[in-house]
Design an enzyme around this catalytic site. Structure first.
Site, PDB file in Angstrom:
ATOM      1  N   LYS A   1      -9.187  -8.357   7.864  1.00 41.73           N
ATOM      2  CA  LYS A   1      -9.842  -8.648   9.134  1.00 41.73           C
ATOM      3  C   LYS A   1      -9.766  -7.435  10.044  1.00 41.73           C
ATOM      4  O   LYS A   1      -8.902  -6.577   9.879  1.00 41.73           O
ATOM      5  CB  LYS A   1      -9.200  -9.862   9.816  1.00 41.73           C
TER       6      LYS A   1
ATOM      7  N   HIS B   1       0.822  -1.210   0.000  1.00 37.53           N
ATOM      8  CA  HIS B   1       0.000   0.000   0.000  1.00 37.53           C
ATOM      9  C   HIS B   1       0.860   1.265   0.000  1.00 37.53           C
ATOM     10  O   HIS B   1       0.583   2.218  -0.722  1.00 37.53           O
ATOM     11  CB  HIS B   1      -0.973  -0.020   1.178  1.00 37.53           C
TER      12      HIS B   1
END
Lengths: 208, 294
Positions: A118, A38
């Site tokens: 998650k 990212h």
């Protein structure tokens, strides 16, 4: 709560039909990407004045894979077969909130329809899901051997040497990848709901 | 000490691929308590299915095989340097065989060493003891759960937590609330009261080796463990933070002496995949177990 089967690439219409609590089984090609990935996408593509020449090929590949696609917050355990091909041995989700500073920009830049991870994400990702038409898919943390079973093929891998095995972009074909929608494109987040309810209970317990 | 390379490799394989029986049984009981068809029950069913599959296929329960944390209890005369080298060799081999993910990253360059060896990696705690045998305890602790660990300094004004067990109770509830589902709930809490900051974490993680069903021999701590277990579950954060009845699987508390000026409460949050294993070497015979506590 409804159950859906979705194939990647996913359309906006399909995403808008989903609501928090729905269960989904995903089919198609997805890309793993976590902390290093990212940061790299933001610095080289999303917020860069110009993409470095050396990174152009990967940029084009990611644009192709992520249009209507899904990124998976995952650092797998892998095994290399004798013929040089790769196999996913264990591949559960990693905690998504670390990508919160980047995720909204990555979703809109690449035209993604979903993120698998998650623990949920924050307000800016939820906003991007609502504005653009994307969803946050929660996989069961730690269900690594089970999820690896739904990875049918490792198509390719990028940045393995530079980022290391857990942080590389692994391009994988999945079948029946099991997830729950915990943030939808209508501004709803199970994570916000649970946090708010537990805050009320915490205050009660502190007063007792 | 004889060559333990193969036995240590088996210790790592066992810890990574086979969840201890007490943890699995606790998860199963939790699954039965959740409302049928709920997201919480679904998550626990998936977890239990995964645990069985991992054991059957000898693959990691979780892909984040974590920091390997070794506690070694040595009889007099055992060389800790030789043991360390053998453990390191076993860790590297376990990584090559995909029992462990390569997890050791150079903090300055970002490079992954590729074999789980590096500066201060894995983690070792050596202790010479009076027993005539060697005991090696291993805990694999993943990053998601490590990131939600917390250390509080009492008094804590905002939480109205003073320097007593009521203060401990308040900050532990706060830690579990802050963690939400991010540490892969339902978690096991290892808590240390006292110690210095470093020692607090070492002792808190030692608590994670205790069998989930044991009773603290210190009555005040036993009572606090029980109360916190009930109250943490009342927060209803649930498996994965989906909401539900099971937020923690167990609460284990130890207490160290402390400086007069310091009162630390350290909360080591362990994910549901509480991966621990023990190896004992007695009279040249090696045995393994995953249930008995420290």
């Amino acid at each position: 709560m409804a159950a859906y089967d979705l194939s990647i690439p996913i359309s906006e219409q399909e995403i808008r039909a989903l609501h928090v609590g729905d269960t989904v089984r995903l089919d198609g090609v997805i890309v793993t990407g976590r902390d290093a990935a990212h940061k790299y996408m933001i610095e080289n593509f999303v917020r860069a004045a110009e993409t470095p020449v050396s990174e152009q090929a990967l940029y084009q590949e990611l644009l192709r894979l992520l249009k209507g696609g899904v990124i998976y917050h995952c650092g797998p355990v892998v095994r290399q077969r004798k013929d040089g091909s790769w196999e996913f041995v264990a591949a559960g989700p990693t905690t998504s909130i670390r990508e919160e500073p980047y995720q909204a920009d990555v979703i809109t830049h690449f035209g993604m329809r979903g993120v698998i991870g998650k623990g949920g994400m924050g307000a800016s990702t939820l906003q991007a899901c609502q504005d653009y038409g994307a969803a946050y898919f929660h996989a069961v943390g730690g269900a690594a051997s089970l999820i690896a079973d739904s990875v049918k093929q490792v198509v390719s891998v990028y940045k393995k040497e530079e980022f290391g095995v857990p942080e590389a972009f692994w391009v994988i074909r999945v079948e029946g990848f099991p997830v729950v929608v915990t943030m939808d494109s209508h501004g709803q987040s199970i994570h916000d709901q649970v946090e708010a309810a537990s805050r009320v209970k915490l205050h009660e317990l502190m007063e007792s | 000490m004889e060559n333990l390379a193969e036995s240590l490799l088996e210790l790592v394989r066992l810890a990574s691929t086979s969840l201890p029986a007490d943890v699995e049984a606790t998860l199963r009981a939790a699954c039965d308590r959740e409302a049928p068809g709920s997201a919480a029950a679904g998550a626990l069913e998936t977890i239990l299915e995964n645990v069985q599959l991992a054991r059957q296929k000898s693959t990691p329960v979780c892909q984040d095989t974590g920091t390997p944390i070794f506690y070694l209890y040595c009889p007099p005369g055992v060389s800790s340097r030789s043991l360390r080298e053998q453990v390191e060799a076993a860790v590297a081999e376990a990584t090559r065989r995909s029992y462990l993910r390569p997890n050791a990253v150079d903090s300055l360059t970002g490079r992954n060493s590729g074999n789980n060896l590096g500066l201060g990696y894995p983690t070792f705690h050596f202790e010479e003891w009076g027993e005539p045998y060697l005991q090696v305890d291993l805990l694999l602790k993943g990053g998601g759960s490590e990131n939600v660990c917390a250390q509080y300094k009492l008094p804590h004004a905002a939480l109205k937590a003073g320097r007593d067990l009521e203060g401990v109770r308040r900050v532990v509830l706060d830690a579990v609330y802050q963690a939400q589902g991010k540490g892969c709930a339902p978690g096991v809490l290892g808590i240390a009261v006292g110690g210095d900051r470093g020692g607090g974490y070492v002792h808190a993680k030692e608590q994670l080796f205790r069998p989930l069903g044991d009773t603290n021999p210190i009555p005040e701590l036993a009572a606090l463990e029980e109360r916190l277990f009930e109250e943490c579950n009342e927060l209803a954060i649930g498996p994965m933070g989906f909401g539900g009845k099971t937020t923690v699987l167990a609460v284990k508390i130890g207490a160290y002496h402390r400086l007069p000026a310091c009162y630390f409460v350290t909360v080591a949050y362990m994910c549901w995949a509480c991966r621990r294993a023990r190896m004992v070497v007695r009279d040249g015979k090696v045995s393994f177990s995953q249930q008995e506590g420290v």
